[in-house]
Design a protein around this motif. Structure first.
Motif, PDB file in Angstrom:
ATOM      1  N   ARG A 106      35.127  10.163  37.740  1.00 41.23           N
ATOM      2  CA  ARG A 106      34.353   9.027  38.210  1.00 41.23           C
ATOM      3  C   ARG A 106      33.128   9.441  39.002  1.00 41.23           C
ATOM      4  NH1 ARG A 106      38.030   3.772  39.849  1.00 41.23           N
ATOM      5  NH2 ARG A 106      39.460   4.023  38.095  1.00 41.23           N
ATOM      6  N   SER A 165      28.745   0.435  31.745  1.00 42.70           N
ATOM      7  CA  SER A 165      29.500   0.145  32.960  1.00 42.70           C
ATOM      8  C   SER A 165      30.524  -0.957  32.709  1.00 42.70           C
ATOM      9  CB  SER A 165      28.548  -0.312  34.066  1.00 42.70           C
ATOM     10  OG  SER A 165      29.302  -0.895  35.109  1.00 42.70           O
ATOM     11  N   HIS A 205      24.510   1.846  32.530  1.00 40.24           N
ATOM     12  CA  HIS A 205      24.935   1.782  33.928  1.00 40.24           C
ATOM     13  C   HIS A 205      23.741   1.402  34.792  1.00 40.24           C
ATOM     14  CE1 HIS A 205      28.976   3.618  33.270  1.00 40.24           C
ATOM     15  NE2 HIS A 205      28.365   3.975  32.157  1.00 40.24           N
ATOM     16  N   ASP A 209      41.541  -2.662  37.708  1.00 43.22           N
ATOM     17  CA  ASP A 209      40.346  -1.936  38.141  1.00 43.22           C
ATOM     18  C   ASP A 209      39.455  -1.751  36.903  1.00 43.22           C
ATOM     19  OD1 ASP A 209      38.434  -0.113  38.808  1.00 43.22           O
ATOM     20  OD2 ASP A 209      39.823   1.496  39.346  1.00 43.22           O
ATOM     21  N   TRP A 244      37.164   0.169  36.148  1.00 44.35           N
ATOM     22  CA  TRP A 244      36.970   1.556  35.725  1.00 44.35           C
ATOM     23  C   TRP A 244      38.162   2.095  34.972  1.00 44.35           C
ATOM     24  CZ3 TRP A 244      32.351   3.605  35.498  1.00 44.35           C
ATOM     25  CH2 TRP A 244      31.338   3.015  36.278  1.00 44.35           C
ATOM     26  N   ASP A 271      38.554   5.026  32.288  1.00 45.32           N
ATOM     27  CA  ASP A 271      39.244   6.256  32.711  1.00 45.32           C
ATOM     28  C   ASP A 271      40.572   6.472  32.000  1.00 45.32           C
ATOM     29  OD1 ASP A 271      37.245   6.532  34.521  1.00 45.32           O
ATOM     30  OD2 ASP A 271      38.444   6.072  36.286  1.00 45.32           O
TER      31      ASP A 271
END
Lengths: 474, 474
Positions: free
Chosen positions: A106, A117, A450, B138, B140, B144
């Motif tokens: 990250r 994003s 992003h 989350d 992300w 991830d």
């Protein structure tokens, strides 16, 4: 994004595309307030921001003018001269994994990432749709809604095709675990080991990995950075190598951002049909157009059922949900069967959640916002290329998606650059991972999906400096 | 299930296994009330039910006795005599799809289905876990949590292995779209087209379809209906054909229900290791054991990392969620890469939901209930085979899972039976779809994963009558 930022991005775009020329006076703050129904302080903030970015300058008692030394927007790359290639076995996976793995943290600035994003997506609203779909899940649907997938979702996808003037009946659609499964099922449906497949050069590395894994041979066709695959070269390759299939991204191509003009897409489909060659069409970025309309896919011109049109919700609505599909033409039965025997089915609650989200409306509003954000980010990242990268750098300006293709001056080596950048906490996607012949050593793919925040700006500055070092030494 | 039904099933099981013998007196209603803390009316209802099913009979002023003419439980089939076979190309898919498609309607009684009743699963609770997982997702994590999959879920799976005394570190686990993807990735990791693969005979048709699709050759090894694959025959096949891999279900095998005794599993792993042959172990029914403990998988005896242990939550917790995994041993890297390039990733909200469900507890309570239900249903379906099917019918009595393998008398033709049954609204899975050599024409797989209600009883009666007709004619 705040209002003043949105206004600044709008104006920057107008400057970039020449609506306002260098030295030209901008509308006064009062005019802009009236025209845009914004407060003076918002407009002032926008102008200050543009001034800070070097795009405009204030002249005492006269107002704001487009800077005469407006940030240099680098020129676009051209079609490299390129001999017609042989078909070749592919051995690119190790390199791709090495590069990807080095960027999977990250903290790394994701300029080389394949994903935009995740904050750009309505994950909250989707979460509510998931909750409601899971709450009234009919238990039998876990057994009934096998491949080809949830009927209601396939109907909604068919409707969206129709809104774009494309006739794809729901029966032709097979729901998959993301577009990648759709693409892999499609290529497997029309090839066997040893066959040759036409691909763009450069092309998305997953195409090369799939070809490698399936024991196929890649026939790389020169591809123009703005207009996509070169049809003359494609035809010569067909005549010379009799490939079994063609695997392309005619719209917002990864990594170039290229889009084939509509007549070229039509000619492509006609050419392939004349030779009985199937087309695997990857169209995952179609909804991310910056212009007013979605460019039509090659599938729109398919009369023979030879085009397998693959897409997903991963890039435009629901990352991580892994819901994709293929409009499979005459290969529908083969593909559905292969899906049944490889992964059986696609997550049922996720299919229902996306179907419910689409039903409730709001998807188009979300898309409009997403497109505007990506277009504004493109502007700012390309500006940064102009500001920070060495003389002679070229970069593509796609009309959709979130990738730009940067060609550095002679002497550059983006594989070396990648290793240096990773040590400084920046990921990039070097050109050689997009080619079976390991070409494009001076190129890299830039992700502008992003926000262009301070961290991103610093990273672009660092990358530009590293590239300049190479140019000086080279 | 109601209390009196549960009691009746318990008692039926005791009668079936000989705890109560024909003619023996059952405990009195008062004793049973006290022992089980049930009301007299519940116990009476259970006894009435058993009387109606012909299992017990009341004698005036004396109580209830096990019927002297207790329902005939058919005997188990034996290992057919079977010459060692050649390896062969597989061409079974068309037949399998024809059979499966004919049964894909809710109105059809699903005796041939591969799925148990979805009503047996805590879909409500899972739905709440999904809602909560989607709510605090989350963003992300959608980027991830790529393959190998959610770390927390892999840790929980590793813990469950450990509770069963099996050491599988979380790092060895790759999360997949159901067990089927795990199995397909596993076999692809160790073979290339033209290679031979050892399989059970009969075996799960998806194995044969995968072998067919990958251009492999099947080496069918005789498999005992109770004790699983014949190790002597397996060794002879290894010596003779030098296969690349072995693909087996050592526990609650589909379609037989067979389970290899622990020493045989150990010997299997030793034998394969001695020849450097990888084992793809399908263990999706392991949690559905009727005995007190999960039978150990072959993986428990793996010292060389040659066993790829594949399982999922689809059959024990979460149908339709498509969350499976492989504990991949030394092939972990290859499998993770192939997963990344074929389907990239597994639905993130679903992984989080299952992880959260496991965390909250209640899984083991659910499993105990599920096992008891399946065991009781097995009893009643097998009883029905005894009541309705022709003399000479044999049937396996698995110690877990939800499949029984029925061998009809000479003259039977279960492909013909399947066509007749479908016309009467009943699906069955005929023996030939479980064999590359289209054997087992007298056999069929029976799914007892659905409640034995009136509709099921009627279907069993009809099927028995159709089978009897064939036996008379044959």
């Amino acid at each position: 994004m705040k209002r003043y930022e949105a206004l600044a991005d709008d104006l920057a775009r107008s400057i970039g595309t020449g609506v306002f020329r260098p030295g030209e006076r901008l509308p006064s703050v009062r005019q802009t307030c009236a025209a845009r129904r914004l407060s003076p302080s918002t407009v002032f903030q926008a102008y200050y921001l543009l001034e800070a970015r070097g795009l405009i300058e204030s002249r005492a008692r006269s107002g704001y003018y487009v800077a005469t030394q407006a940030p240099r927007m680098p020129p676009e790359p051209e079609l490299p001269s390129w001999p017609d290639g042989d078909s070749r076995e592919v051995d690119v996976s190790d390199l791709v994994f090495e590069v990807l793995q080095s960027a999977m943290h990250r903290e790394v600035v994701p300029l080389g990432s394949a994903f935009p994003s995740p904050l750009l997506y309505p994950l909250d609203k989707l979460g509510r749709a998931v909750a409601s779909a899971a709450h009234d899940l009919d238990p039998w649907s876990t057994v009934d809604d096998l491949t080809p997938g949830l009927g209601e979702l396939r109907r909604q996808i068919s409707q969206r095709y129709l809104m774009d003037g494309i006739d794809v009946p729901a029966e032709e659609i097979v729901i998959t675990n993301g577009a990648l499964e759709a693409l892999n099922l499609s290529i497997a449906a029309v090839t066997k080991p040893g066959d040759s497949v036409l691909v763009e050069s450069p092309c998305f590395y997953a195409v090369l990995q799939s070809i490698e894994r399936n024991g196929l041979r890649a026939l790389e066709v020169p591809t123009h950075p703005r207009d996509g695959v070169d049809l003359d070269a494609l035809e010569r390759a067909i005549v010379r190598h009799a490939p079994r299939a063609c695997w392309l991204m005619p719209t917002f191509q990864n990594p170039l951002g290229a889009t084939m003009p509509e007549p070229a897409k039509r000619a492509l489909v006609t050419l392939l049909a004349a030779h009985g060659i199937a087309l695997v069409e990857d169209d995952v970025y179609a909804e991310l157009h910056f212009g007013p309309k979605r460019p039509p896919p090659a599938k729109a011109f398919d009369r023979e059922g030879l085009v397998m049109h693959c897409s997903s919700f991963s890039k435009c609505l629901a990352p991580g949900y892994r819901i994709g599909w293929v409009a499979a033409g005459r290969f529908r039965e083969t593909i559905a069967r292969n899906k049944l025997t490889t992964t059986l089915n696609t997550n049922v609650p996720a299919q229902r959640a996306i179907s419910r989200y689409l039903q409730r409306g709001g998807y188009d509003r979300h898309l409009r916002r997403l497109r505007a954000t990506l277009a504004a980010q493109q502007e700012r990242y390309l500006e940064a290329v102009g500001r920070f990268f060495p003389e002679g750098t070229r970069v593509t300006r796609a009309s959709g998606g979130y990738f730009a293709w940067i060609e550095l001056p002679e002497g550059a080596d983006t594989l070396a650059l990648q290793r240096q950048a990773v040590r400084m906490g920046i990921s990039i996607a070097p050109g050689p991972i997009f080619s079976a012949s390991r070409g494009f050593e001076r190129c890299l793919r830039l992700n502008y999906g992003h926000p262009f925040d301070e961290r991103a700006e610093d990273a672009m500055r660092t990358l530009g400096a590293l590239a300049s070092d190479q140019a000086v030494r080279g």
